[in-house]
Design a protein around this motif. Structure first.
Motif, short mmCIF file in Angstrom:
data_model
loop_
_atom_site.label_atom_id
_atom_site.label_comp_id
_atom_site.label_asym_id
_atom_site.label_seq_id
_atom_site.Cartn_x
_atom_site.Cartn_y
_atom_site.Cartn_z
N ASN A 31 -48.33 -4.18 -35.30
CA ASN A 31 -48.87 -5.41 -35.86
C ASN A 31 -50.34 -5.17 -36.22
O ASN A 31 -51.14 -4.81 -35.36
N PRO A 32 -50.73 -5.34 -37.48
CA PRO A 32 -52.10 -5.04 -37.89
C PRO A 32 -53.14 -5.99 -37.29
O PRO A 32 -54.32 -5.66 -37.25
N TYR A 33 -52.72 -7.14 -36.79
CA TYR A 33 -53.66 -8.11 -36.24
C TYR A 33 -53.84 -7.96 -34.74
O TYR A 33 -54.93 -8.16 -34.22
N THR A 34 -52.76 -7.62 -34.03
CA THR A 34 -52.81 -7.55 -32.56
C THR A 34 -52.66 -6.14 -32.02
O THR A 34 -52.82 -5.93 -30.82
N GLN A 35 -52.27 -5.19 -32.87
CA GLN A 35 -51.99 -3.80 -32.49
C GLN A 35 -50.78 -3.68 -31.56
O GLN A 35 -50.57 -2.63 -30.95
N GLU A 36 -49.99 -4.74 -31.45
CA GLU A 36 -48.76 -4.69 -30.64
C GLU A 36 -47.76 -3.76 -31.32
O GLU A 36 -47.57 -3.82 -32.52
N GLU A 37 -47.13 -2.91 -30.52
CA GLU A 37 -46.14 -1.96 -31.04
C GLU A 37 -44.74 -2.49 -30.75
O GLU A 37 -44.43 -2.84 -29.61
N ILE A 38 -43.91 -2.56 -31.79
CA ILE A 38 -42.53 -3.02 -31.64
C ILE A 38 -41.60 -2.16 -32.46
O ILE A 38 -42.02 -1.47 -33.39
N TYR A 39 -40.33 -2.18 -32.09
CA TYR A 39 -39.27 -1.60 -32.90
C TYR A 39 -38.48 -2.75 -33.48
O TYR A 39 -38.16 -3.71 -32.78
N VAL A 40 -38.16 -2.68 -34.76
CA VAL A 40 -37.29 -3.66 -35.39
C VAL A 40 -35.98 -2.95 -35.65
O VAL A 40 -35.92 -1.95 -36.38
N LEU A 41 -34.92 -3.45 -35.00
CA LEU A 41 -33.60 -2.80 -35.02
C LEU A 41 -32.57 -3.68 -35.69
O LEU A 41 -32.70 -4.91 -35.70
N ASN A 42 -31.52 -3.07 -36.21
CA ASN A 42 -30.33 -3.83 -36.58
C ASN A 42 -29.72 -4.37 -35.30
O ASN A 42 -29.75 -3.70 -34.26
N ASP A 43 -29.14 -5.54 -35.36
CA ASP A 43 -28.54 -6.12 -34.17
C ASP A 43 -27.47 -5.21 -33.56
O ASP A 43 -27.29 -5.16 -32.35
N GLU A 44 -26.79 -4.42 -34.38
CA GLU A 44 -25.72 -3.55 -33.89
C GLU A 44 -26.24 -2.31 -33.16
O GLU A 44 -25.45 -1.59 -32.53
N ASP A 45 -27.56 -2.05 -33.20
CA ASP A 45 -28.12 -0.87 -32.53
C ASP A 45 -28.43 -1.11 -31.07
O ASP A 45 -28.84 -0.20 -30.36
N ILE A 46 -28.26 -2.34 -30.59
CA ILE A 46 -28.44 -2.62 -29.17
C ILE A 46 -27.13 -2.28 -28.46
O ILE A 46 -26.07 -2.78 -28.81
N LEU A 47 -27.23 -1.40 -27.48
CA LEU A 47 -26.04 -0.87 -26.82
C LEU A 47 -25.71 -1.56 -25.50
O LEU A 47 -24.55 -1.76 -25.17
N VAL A 48 -26.74 -1.91 -24.73
CA VAL A 48 -26.55 -2.43 -23.38
C VAL A 48 -27.60 -3.50 -23.10
O VAL A 48 -28.76 -3.35 -23.50
N ILE A 49 -27.19 -4.55 -22.42
CA ILE A 49 -28.11 -5.55 -21.90
C ILE A 49 -28.09 -5.39 -20.38
O ILE A 49 -27.04 -5.50 -19.75
N PHE A 50 -29.26 -5.10 -19.79
CA PHE A 50 -29.33 -4.93 -18.34
C PHE A 50 -29.49 -6.28 -17.67
O PHE A 50 -30.22 -7.15 -18.15
N ASP A 51 -28.84 -6.47 -16.52
CA ASP A 51 -28.86 -7.73 -15.78
C ASP A 51 -29.75 -7.57 -14.55
O ASP A 51 -29.37 -6.94 -13.57
N LYS A 52 -30.96 -8.15 -14.61
CA LYS A 52 -31.90 -8.04 -13.48
C LYS A 52 -31.37 -8.72 -12.22
O LYS A 52 -31.54 -8.22 -11.13
N GLU A 53 -30.72 -9.86 -12.39
CA GLU A 53 -30.22 -10.60 -11.23
C GLU A 53 -29.14 -9.81 -10.49
O GLU A 53 -29.12 -9.79 -9.26
N ALA A 54 -28.26 -9.14 -11.22
CA ALA A 54 -27.21 -8.35 -10.57
C ALA A 54 -27.78 -7.14 -9.86
O ALA A 54 -27.21 -6.65 -8.90
#
Length: 105
Positions: free
Chosen positions: A79-102
């Protein structure tokens, strides 16, 4: 947040492997560095936190979920204003959602 994710994309803030991996933390405390060639690198998977979801994304993840996603699948953006680094992915590229509560974290 000073950006808006469009279409079917998901924005993920990647974890710094040196900050969340216990082995790497211990090695760094001893003044040693490990190369990136570990199981995670070989699997071509990265881990991060979902920060924004596009309006057309078809995904079960929510904002603040910890997810594993295909390495090098998205676009790395600073982000040129905040210098925050992010990845922008296709929704299908997410493989796993980790469950913190479990995991009792």
């Amino acid at each position: 947040m000073s950006y808006k994710v469009l279409a079917h994309y998901v924005a993920v803030k990647p974890f710094d492997v040196n900050e969340w991996d216990d082995t790497r933390k211990k090695m760094r405390a001893l003044g040693l560095a490990l190369p990136e060639e570990d199981k995670r690198a070989k699997a071509s998977v990265d881990v991060g936190t979902v920060v924004q979801i596009g309006p057309d994304a078809v995904t079960e993840c929510n904002i603040d979920d910890t997810v594993a996603y295909v390495k090098n699948a998205g676009k790395f953006i600073v982000n040129p204003y905040t210098q925050e680094e992010i990845y922008v992915l296709n929704d299908e590229d997410i493989l796993v959602i980790f469950d913190k509560e479990a995991a009792n974290v």
